[in-house]
Design an enzyme around this catalytic site. Structure first.
Site, PDB file in Angstrom:
ATOM      1  N   CYS A   1       0.665  -1.079   0.056  1.00 49.72           N
ATOM      2  CA  CYS A   1       0.107   0.007   0.250  1.00 49.72           C
ATOM      3  C   CYS A   1       0.877   1.151   0.083  1.00 49.72           C
ATOM      4  O   CYS A   1       0.718   2.137  -0.732  1.00 49.72           O
ATOM      5  CB  CYS A   1      -0.961  -0.055   1.181  1.00 49.72           C
ATOM      6  N   HIS A   2       1.647   1.117   0.882  1.00 50.46           N
ATOM      7  CA  HIS A   2       2.507   2.815   1.078  1.00 50.46           C
ATOM      8  C   HIS A   2       4.039   2.490   1.315  1.00 50.46           C
ATOM      9  O   HIS A   2       4.795   3.246   1.889  1.00 50.46           O
ATOM     10  CB  HIS A   2       2.199   3.348   2.211  1.00 50.46           C
ATOM     11  N   GLY A   3       4.735   1.293   0.847  1.00 51.65           N
ATOM     12  CA  GLY A   3       6.000   0.924   0.828  1.00 51.65           C
ATOM     13  C   GLY A   3       6.632   0.677   2.005  1.00 51.65           C
ATOM     14  O   GLY A   3       7.873   1.004   2.111  1.00 51.65           O
TER      15      GLY A   3
END
Lengths: 185, 268, 426
Positions: A149-151
Site C-alpha cells: 500500500c505505502h511501501g
C-alpha cells in the site's frame, strides 16, 4: 432576618434540583453503557480467541499464513542467514525500538532474541502497522516484508525499517505445543 | 414465580367472574406439576453451584444420549452465574465430545467409509447433537423426536416444576379404562399421558463425583437446576442488576417527588 | 391558546440562530413556556410516558437489529445468541420485548383517559384521529416484531393474522388468497415473510415518531383538555409547562420505569408465551394459539362471529369505530365528571374490554361460571362485542341528547384555587 430565610430556602431548593438532575444524569449514563457495550466482541467471538496450527510442513525460508481472531498470522521458518542478518542490527538504529511482543513486558527492546521464542520461527500478525494492509513475503530491501500500500519495509524479524509504518509487526501471544504445533492466543 | 403470577392473575379473573369452572379430572389431561422448590426462585434466588455441576453430570451421562443442547457452548460452563467449572475442567469436557470437523487438507468431511470426520471439541464449540439430523433421531426412536433441551424449561408451561414432574412422574399405574399405547409410557404429568420417553432416571442412575446420594429425586432436582441455567444463563446477573436498578430508581423517584412538591407548592 | 411567542434570545449566538432557524424559540414555546391547564392529574402524564416508551423501543430495537438475522434458519438462534453471548444482550432484548407490553399498557390508559375526559371532542378531533392512527401503527409494529424471534407463536400468529386477509375471497373470489400470497412472498409464511416483516418492523416506529410529532402539534394548537373538560379562559387557568409539568411527568415516568424494571428483571417471560421458545415448525400448530395480551379483546371479538369474513369485519370495525367517536358523541359537555348518565356506561365498557381480553385468552370451547351459571365463552364474547359496539354507536349519541349534565364550574382557576383566590389571580 426575612432575607436570610429566603436565601436559605433558595440554596436548599437549588441543592435539591441539582441533586435530582445529577442523579438523573447518572441514570442516563448507566442506561447508555449496555447500549454501547453490546457492540464489543460477544462471548462467542471471544471464545474463538485461540487457535492451533500444525507447522511440521513448513520448509526453511518459507512461511504459512494462519488465521487468528480473523487476522492473518505469518508463521515463517527463517534461514540461518536471515537469523544472522536480523541479529546484526543494532536496536538503537531501529525506527521502533520496542519488541511489541505480547509474550514479553511492554518495555522489552526490539532485539532479535526478543522477537522470537525459537530463533528459526518468526510468528507475527501480518497486518501493516501503518493502515492495515497485508505485507508481501520476502520483498523489500531487508528481505522481510514489503507493504504494497505505502511501501513500508520490514526485516526478517518483522521489524519496521523504512516507510510510514510507525511500529514493528506485533507478535501475538503463542506457545509451542510439542515439536510440530503452535498455539496462538 | 411465573406460575404464581399466572395463577394470581387467573384467580383475579375468577374472582371477578364469581368463580371459574373447576377442572374435573379428564382422561389424558395433564396433572398440575408437583410443587417442588428450587434455590433459584424468588427475587434473590441463585443457582446452587454444586447442584448445577451434579445436574451437568446427569445431562452428560444420561440425557445427552438422546437430547441435544444446541444453544449452550462449553465456554458457558465456565462463566460466572453458571456451573463455574474451571477452564481446565471445561476443556476436558469439551474434548470428550466429538465435533464435526472442517474439511481436511484434501477437502473431505467424510472418511472413505462415509463416516463424518470429527475432532475433539474446544471451548468455543456448542454441545453437539447426538444425531446428525432430525430424520436420524426419529428413525432411532420410532418416529418420536427428543426435543432440544437448551430452553426446554422456558418452553414449557410450568417451567422447572413441569420438567421435574415429568422426570419423576413415571412408574404409576394408569387409571382403569386408560390404555397405554404400545411402545409408550404412562406419565400423568404429560398431556395425553402417553409419553415416548422411557423413564430416564432412577435411583443410582449416576454415581455423583461429589459423593451425594443419587436418588431419583436428587437426580431430577439437579438436572432441572442445570437445565434452568441452560435456558436462562444470565439469571443471577439479571436479578443483581435489577436490584441495583430498583434501588437507584427509588432514590431518583424520592428526589423527583421532593422537587415536584417544591415546584408545585405555590401553584395551589 | 399557544399565543404569541415570549421567547427572547439571551445572547449573540441565539439571536443569530433565531433569525435563521428559530429552533430554540420553537422548543421554548412548546416545552418551556407552553401554557398548560393547572389542573392536569396523574392520568395526563401518560403522554410523556408514551414518548419515553417509543424512545426505549427505538433505541433497543436499533441495537437488537445489529445482532438479529432475519432468516428462517437463523432468526431463533440469533435471538438466543443475543440472550447468551452479546454483552448485555439479555437485558436489551428483555427490555424490548417487555417494552412492547408497557407501551400498550400506557397507550390503553392514555386512550381511556381521553374517553373519560372527552378529549376527543371539538376542537381536538384531529388530535384524537392521529392518536388512533398511532395506535394502529403500534399494533402493526408489535405484530411484525412478535414474528421476528421465529418461535412457534411467532410463526402461527403470523399465519393466523395474515390469513385474515384471505377472508376477502368471500368478496371477490381469489382476491384474499392473492393478497395473502403477496404478504407472504410465497404460498405460506416463510423466509420472505420474515425478511419483509423485519424491514417493516424497523420502518414503522419512525413513521410512528412522525405521527407523534403531528399528534403533539395538533395538541398544541387547541392546547390540553383537562379533567373538568372546560376551556381555558385566561392565564390564571394555566401554568407554564416547565417546570410544573416537566417535573410532574418526570416523577410519574420514574414510577412507570420501576414497574417496567420489575417486569424486565424479575418476570421477564411473564407476558410471553412458552411456545415461543420452541423454534417455528410449519408442520405442527401449538395446542392453544393466543395473541399477545394487548390484542386479546379483538381476538375475542373475531372468534365471537362464526362467519369468517364477518368476524374479520367485526374485528377491524372495532378499531375503525374509534375514528368516529368525535362525531358520535352528541353531548356539549366533555368530562364524564359532569355526565352522570354516561359515566356508568363508560365503566361497563372498561370492564367489558377486560372481559373480552380474558375471553380471548381462553380456549375456544371454554365455559365460564358466572354467578353459578355455566355460560359458554362464545356467548359471553358475543355479549361483550355487542356492548362494545353499542356503547359507541348507541350510548354516545343517544345519551348525549337525553342526558342532563351537572353544572360546570366557572373556570379552571376557580375550581382549583377557590373563587377568592381565582379573583385575586385575575
Amino acid at each position: 432576618m426575612a432575607s436570610t430565610i429566603a436565601a436559605d430556602q433558595s440554596t436548599r431548593r437549588d441543592f435539591l434540583y441539582i441533586a435530582t438532575g445529577a442523579v438523573a444524569a447518572v441514570g442516563v449514563a448507566g442506561a447508555a453503557w449496555p447500549l454501547i457495550d453490546q457492540m464489543n466482541p460477544s462471548a462467542s467471538v471471544l471464545a474463538l480467541s485461540s487457535t492451533e496450527i500444525d507447522i511440521s510442513s513448513i520448509q526453511e525460508g518459507q512461511q504459512i499464513v494462519a488465521m487468528w481472531q480473523s487476522k492473518p498470522v505469518f508463521i515463517r521458518k527463517r534461514t540461518a542467514k536471515e537469523i544472522a542478518e536480523a541479529k546484526a542490527v543494532p536496536v538503537a538504529s531501529l525506527p521502533d525500538p520496542l519488541a511489541r511482543n505480547a509474550n514479553l513486558p511492554d518495555s522489552a527492546p526490539a532485539t532479535d532474541a526478543n522477537r522470537e521464542i525459537k530463533p528459526e520461527w518468526l510468528v507475527v500478525v501480518g497486518i501493516c502497522t501503518h493502515l492495515g494492509c497485508i505485507p508481501l513475503f520476502g520483498e523489500g530491501d531487508y528481505g522481510g516484508y514489503l507493504c504494497p500500500c505505502h511501501g513500508s519495509q520490514y526485516d526478517t524479524a518483522g521489524r519496521i525499517r523504512r516507510g510510514p509504518a510507525p511500529q514493528n509487526l506485533p507478535i501475538p501471544p503463542y506457545a509451542f505445543e510439542g515439536a510440530t504445533k503452535i498455539k496462538i492466543g | 414465580m411465573r406460575t404464581a403470577l399466572r395463577l394470581g392473575l387467573s384467580l383475579a379473573f375468577a374472582a371477578a367472574l364469581a368463580g371459574s369452572a373447576v377442572a374435573a379430572t379428564v382422561m389424558g389431561e395433564a396433572q398440575a406439576p408437583k410443587d417442588v422448590s428450587f434455590s433459584f426462585e424468588g427475587p434473590f434466588g441463585t443457582y446452587d453451584r454444586a447442584a448445577l455441576q451434579r445436574g451437568f453430570q446427569v445431562y452428560n451421562e444420561v440425557c445427552k444420549n438422546c437430547h441435544s443442547l444446541n444453544l449452550v457452548s462449553f465456554a458457558a460452563l465456565t462463566e460466572p452465574g453458571g456451573p463455574e467449572f474451571t477452564d481446565a475442567e471445561a476443556k476436558a469436557i469439551a474434548a470428550s465430545y466429538q465435533i464435526p470437523a472442517d474439511p481436511n487438507k484434501q477437502g473431505q468431511t467424510y472418511d472413505d467409509k462415509g463416516n463424518r470426520l470429527t475432532r475433539p471439541g474446544i471451548l468455543a464449540d456448542h454441545f453437539p447433537p447426538p444425531f446428525p439430523n432430525e430424520e436420524a433421531a426419529r428413525a432411532t426412536f420410532n418416529g418420536a423426536l427428543p426435543p432440544d433441551l437448551s430452553v426446554i424449561v422456558k418452553a414449557r408451561e410450568g417451567g422447572p416444576q413441569y420438567v421435574y414432574s415429568i422426570l419423576t412422574g413415571f412408574g404409576q399405574n394408569p387409571p382403569k379404562g386408560f390404555t397405554v399405547v404400545d411402545g409408550k409410557y404412562f406419565n400423568p404429568y404429560f398431556a395425553g399421558w402417553n409419553i415416548s420417553m422411557p423413564p430416564p432416571l432412577a435411583d443410582g442412575a449416576v454415581t455423583y463425583t461429589d459423593g451425594t446420594k443419587a436418588t431419583l429425586d436428587q437426580e431430577a432436582h439437579d438436572v432441572v437446576t442445570f437445565l434452568t441455567w441452560a435456558a436462562e444463563p444470565k439469571m443471577e446477573q439479571r436479578k443483581r442488576l435489577g436490584f441495583e436498578v430498583l434501588v437507584f430508581l427509588t432514590v431518583l423517584a424520592g428526589l423527583l417527588y421532593l422537587s415536584y412538591r417544591r415546584v408545585w407548592k405555590d401553584a395551589h | 391558546m399557544s399565543g404569541p411567542s415570549t421567547y427572547t434570545p439571551s445572547n449573540g449566538f441565539t439571536r443569530w440562530l433565531d433569525s435563521r432557524l428559530p429552533l430554540l424559540r420553537f422548543m421554548n414555546d412548546t416545552m418551556v413556556t407552553f401554557p398548560t391547564p393547572r389542573n392536569l392529574n396523574v392520568w395526563y402524564t401518560f403522554g410523556g410516558i408514551l414518548t419515553f416508551c417509543l424512545a426505549v423501543q427505538i433505541v433497543t430495537g436499533v441495537v437488537l437489529a445489529m445482532h438479529f438475522t432475519p432468516t428462517a434458519a437463523g432468526a431463533f438462534d440469533s435471538v438466543e445468541n443475543i440472550m447468551r453471548d452479546v454483552n448485555y444482550g439479555w437485558l436489551i432484548r428483555y427490555v424490548h420485548a417487555n417494552g412492547a407490553s408497557m407501551f400498550f399498557l400506557a397507550v390503553y390508559i392514555h386512550m381511556f383517559r381521553g374517553l373519560y375526559y372527552g378529549s376527543y371532542k371539538a376542537p381536538r378531533e384531529v388530535l384524537w384521529i392521529l392518536g388512533v392512527i398511532i395506535y394502529l401503527l403500534m399494533m402493526a409494529t408489535a405484530f411484525f416484531g412478535y414474528v421476528l424471534p421465529w418461535g412457534q407463536m411467532s410463526f402461527w400468529g403470523a399465519t393466523v393474522i395474515t390469513n385474515l386477509f384471505s377472508s376477502l375471497d368471500q368478496v371477490v373470489p381469489h382476491m384474499g388468497t392473492a393478497i395473502a400470497h403477496w404478504l407472504w412472498g410465497g404460498f405460506a409464511v416463510g423466509d420472505p415473510t420474515l425478511n419483509r416483516f423485519f424491514s417493516l418492523h424497523y420502518l414503522l416506529p419512525f413513521v410512528i415518531a412522525a405521527v407523534v410529532g403531528l399528534h403533539i402539534w395538533a395538541l398544541h394548537v387547541p392546547g390540553n383538555n383537562n379533567p373538568l373538560g372546560i376551556d381555558v379562559k385566561g392565564p390564571q387557568d394555566t401554568l407554564p409547562f416547565h417546570p410544573y409539568y416537566t417535573v410532574k411527568d418526570a416523577f410519574y415516568m420514574v414510577l412507570f420505569a420501576m414497574l417496567f424494571a420489575v417486569l424486565v428483571f424479575y418476570a421477564p417471560n411473564f407476558v410471553g408465551n412458552p411456545d415461543n421458545y420452541t423454534p417455528a415448525n410449519p408442520l405442527a400448530t401449538p395446542a392453544h394459539i393466543v395473541p399477545e395480551w394487548y390484542l386479546l379483546p379483538y381476538y375475542a371479538m373475531l372468534r365471537a362471529v362464526p362467519q369468517k369474513l364477518l368476524g374479520v369485519l367485526v374485528l377491524f370495525g372495532a378499531i375503525a369505530t374509534l375514528v368516529f367517536i368525535p362525531w358520535l358523541d352528541t353531548s356539549k359537555v366533555r368530562s364524564l365528571r359532569y355526565r352522570p348518565m354516561l359515566k356508568p356506561f363508560f365503566w361497563v365498557l372498561f370492564f367489558d374490554c377486560i372481559l373480552l381480553g380474558y375471553l380471548g385468552s381462553q380456549e375456544p370451547q371454554a365455559t365460564t361460571n358466572v354467578f353459578g351459571l355455566e355460560l359458554s365463552d362464545l356467548l359471553l364474547a358475543r355479549i361483550g362485542a355487542i356492548y362494545y359496539y353499542a356503547f359507541f354507536w348507541i350510548c354516545l349519541p343517544v345519551i348525549g341528547l337525553i342526558e342532563k349534565p351537572k353544572p360546570l364550574p366557572q373556570s379552571i382557576a376557580q375550581a382549583v384555587l377557590g373563587s377568592h383566590a381565582a379573583a385575586a389571580a385575575e
